[in-house]
Design an enzyme around this catalytic site. Structure first.
Site, short mmCIF file in Angstrom:
data_model
loop_
_atom_site.label_atom_id
_atom_site.label_comp_id
_atom_site.label_asym_id
_atom_site.label_seq_id
_atom_site.Cartn_x
_atom_site.Cartn_y
_atom_site.Cartn_z
N GLU A 148 12.45 -72.78 14.23
CA GLU A 148 12.79 -71.38 13.92
C GLU A 148 13.92 -70.98 14.86
O GLU A 148 13.70 -70.74 16.05
CB GLU A 148 11.57 -70.48 14.12
CG GLU A 148 10.45 -70.69 13.10
CD GLU A 148 10.69 -69.98 11.76
OE1 GLU A 148 11.78 -69.42 11.56
OE2 GLU A 148 9.77 -70.00 10.92
N HIS A 180 14.46 -73.42 9.84
CA HIS A 180 14.28 -72.02 9.42
C HIS A 180 14.91 -71.06 10.40
O HIS A 180 15.27 -71.42 11.52
CB HIS A 180 12.78 -71.71 9.31
CG HIS A 180 12.12 -72.33 8.11
ND1 HIS A 180 11.77 -71.63 6.99
CD2 HIS A 180 11.80 -73.64 7.87
CE1 HIS A 180 11.25 -72.47 6.10
NE2 HIS A 180 11.25 -73.69 6.60
N HIS A 209 13.85 -72.42 2.33
CA HIS A 209 14.11 -71.44 1.26
C HIS A 209 15.21 -71.92 0.32
O HIS A 209 15.51 -73.10 0.26
CB HIS A 209 14.38 -70.07 1.88
CG HIS A 209 13.33 -69.70 2.89
ND1 HIS A 209 12.13 -69.14 2.55
CD2 HIS A 209 13.29 -69.89 4.24
CE1 HIS A 209 11.39 -68.97 3.65
NE2 HIS A 209 12.07 -69.43 4.69
N GLU A 214 18.53 -65.96 5.27
CA GLU A 214 18.01 -67.18 5.90
C GLU A 214 18.42 -68.44 5.13
O GLU A 214 18.81 -69.44 5.72
CB GLU A 214 16.48 -67.10 6.01
CG GLU A 214 15.87 -68.33 6.68
CD GLU A 214 14.34 -68.26 6.80
OE1 GLU A 214 13.76 -67.25 6.36
OE2 GLU A 214 13.75 -69.23 7.32
ZN LIG Z 1 11.78 -69.49 6.73
#
Ligand SMILES: [Zn+2]
Length: 234
Positions: A146, A81, A12, A26
């Site tokens: 993640e 992420h 992002h 995030e």
């Molecule tokens: Zn993400």
């Protein structure tokens, strides 16, 4: 020797904050983890050059991120992420389907995944596959991590600590090193004194004969001056 080119992708950025909850975004967490991971790798391992898809809060499309790594001829791609959606813990992804370097891609992922679980203490949600653009469009082995759920109170509390973001980053560095067999940098030879302090030694005579030296020590001690004999060879 050819350098290992590791690309790290902070998920992002810019107008895309990624998941947002518990006062965290995030895009900020992924950037910090990516920057810390790069620094740890450069500090700890030989023959590795790390490139980041972004080093600031800017937007990049998924295709631009993959194209960046392809253009560089990167050896490996790792996208970082933070999860959302009401889970707890860590999971990793490789590209779904069948492709030429899949077993290698999976072996690299497994090594990284296991080190991150061991070093962060995150609950293990498993080693997964998905059709994600950064994994699909990169031509080298690629993984996506993640790192906890931003909307899970416990995970968010963990992610609020900079020390824990560094812990996640160090786990990525250690895990990638294990996966790729990177060589640790030689430790610098420690200097005898690191304090930089200067000390002064008073010499009250040098004698070829041990007995004369002992006599001088007795004389000094009689005057209340602490002394000892230090042997040396001329
Ligand atoms: Zn993400």
């Amino acid at each position: 020797m050819a350098e290992f080119v590791q690309v790290l992708d902070a998920g992002h950025g810019g107008h895309d904050p990624g998941a947002v909850a518990n006062g965290l975004r995030e895009k900020d967490l992924t950037l910090k983890i990516a920057l810390y991971t790069r620094d740890y790798i450069h500090e700890l391992y030989e023959g590795v050059k790390v490139y980041l898809t972004r080093e600031q809060d800017v937007f990049l499309s998924l295709s631009e991120r993959a194209a960046f790594a392809n253009r560089l001829g990167a050896t490996h791609f790792c996208s970082i992420h933070i999860n959302a959606g009401g889970g707890d813990g860590f999971e990793s992804f490789i590209y779904r389907g069948s492709y030429a370097n899949k077993s290698k891609t999976n072996a690299l992922r497994n090594a990284l995944h296991d080190v991150i679980i061991a070093e962060t203490g995150f609950k293990d949600r498993g080693k997964k596959e998905a059709n994600l653009a950064v994994l699909r469009e990169t031509t080298m082995p690629a993984v996506l991590t993640e790192n906890g759920f931003i909307d899970n109170k416990n995970n968010a509390d963990f992610l609020k600590s900079d020390a824990n973001l560094r812990k996640i980053a160090l786990a990525h560095a250690h895990g990638l090193a294990k996966a790729h067999g990177w060589k640790p940098k030689a430790k610098p030879v420690p200097k005898p004194s690191t304090s930089g302090k200067v000390f002064y030694r008073v010499v009250a005579g040098s004698f070829a004969d041990r007995e004369n030296a002992e006599k001088r020590v007795r004389e000094l001690k009689a005057k209340g001056i602490e002394s000892f004999i230090d042997e040396y060879r001329a």
